[in-house]
Design a protein around this motif. Structure first.
Motif, mmCIF file in Angstrom:
data_model
loop_
_atom_site.group_PDB
_atom_site.id
_atom_site.type_symbol
_atom_site.label_atom_id
_atom_site.label_comp_id
_atom_site.label_asym_id
_atom_site.label_seq_id
_atom_site.Cartn_x
_atom_site.Cartn_y
_atom_site.Cartn_z
ATOM 1 N N TYR A 3 3.373 -2.524 1.903
ATOM 2 C CA TYR A 3 2.875 -2.134 3.212
ATOM 3 C C TYR A 3 3.794 -1.068 3.808
ATOM 4 O O TYR A 3 5.012 -1.168 3.694
ATOM 5 N N ASP A 26 -0.305 -0.100 7.042
ATOM 6 C CA ASP A 26 -0.352 -1.294 7.889
ATOM 7 C C ASP A 26 -0.574 -0.947 9.363
ATOM 8 O O ASP A 26 0.050 -1.524 10.241
ATOM 9 N N ASN A 39 -8.296 1.205 4.641
ATOM 10 C CA ASN A 39 -7.042 1.576 3.967
ATOM 11 C C ASN A 39 -7.196 2.857 3.142
ATOM 12 O O ASN A 39 -6.669 2.973 2.035
#
Length: 154
Positions: free
Chosen positions: A4, A115, A132
């Motif tokens: 992340y 993230d 993402n």
């Protein structure tokens, strides 16, 4: 195990578009990927002159705020163009800066996840349901870099 990343000053922060890694595209220097990305929302619009203003802003946070200003006219094809704009900037960053290229390649085959709690397109969003797209793009860049290396060995 997923990796992340989000803030430029945190682990794997070099993967962030806000990391202080200058890129040069079409002969112009951009302080960060974020500067380039936000400015290109305005290409071909009446607000296009602001691209140079964004390019010269001192921080990526200021570039992001200016590019996200709802009073600006965003190019009509932005929904489809933004991926290509981001690809060009991110790939340039990782081809230019060998330290971040090495960090990316050292992630092996790990899943990379931006993230961001607010971005549901480029990041994972607050609840993890985001697309993402930045993490996926970095994994594409990682594959591209590996292929380039192997091609150079032939």
């Amino acid at each position: 195990m997923a990796i992340y990343f989000y803030k430029a000053d945190q682990p794997y922060g070099c993967f962030s578009n806000f990391s202080p890694h200058q890129i040069i595209i079409d002969g112009k220097e951009w302080p960060t990927v974020e500067h380039y990305y936000q400015a290109h929302k305005l290409l071909g619009t009446p607000d296009e002159p602001l691209m140079e203003v964004i390019r010269h802003l001192p921080t990526p946070e200021q570039a992001a705020a200016t590019g996200r200003d709802r009073d600006r006219i965003i190019r009509p094809d932005w929904g489809t163009a933004k991926r290509e704009v981001m690809w060009q900037a991110v790939l340039t960053k990782f081809l230019t800066h060998k330290d971040v290229q090495k960090a990316l390649l050292e992630t092996g085959e790990e899943l990379l996840v931006e993230d961001s709690p607010r971005d549901y397109y480029w990041g994972r969003g607050k609840d993890g349901s985001g697309e993402n797209q930045l993490g996926k793009m970095l994994m594409e860049v990682r594959s591209y870099l590996r292929n380039q290396f192997w091609q150079s060995q032939l």
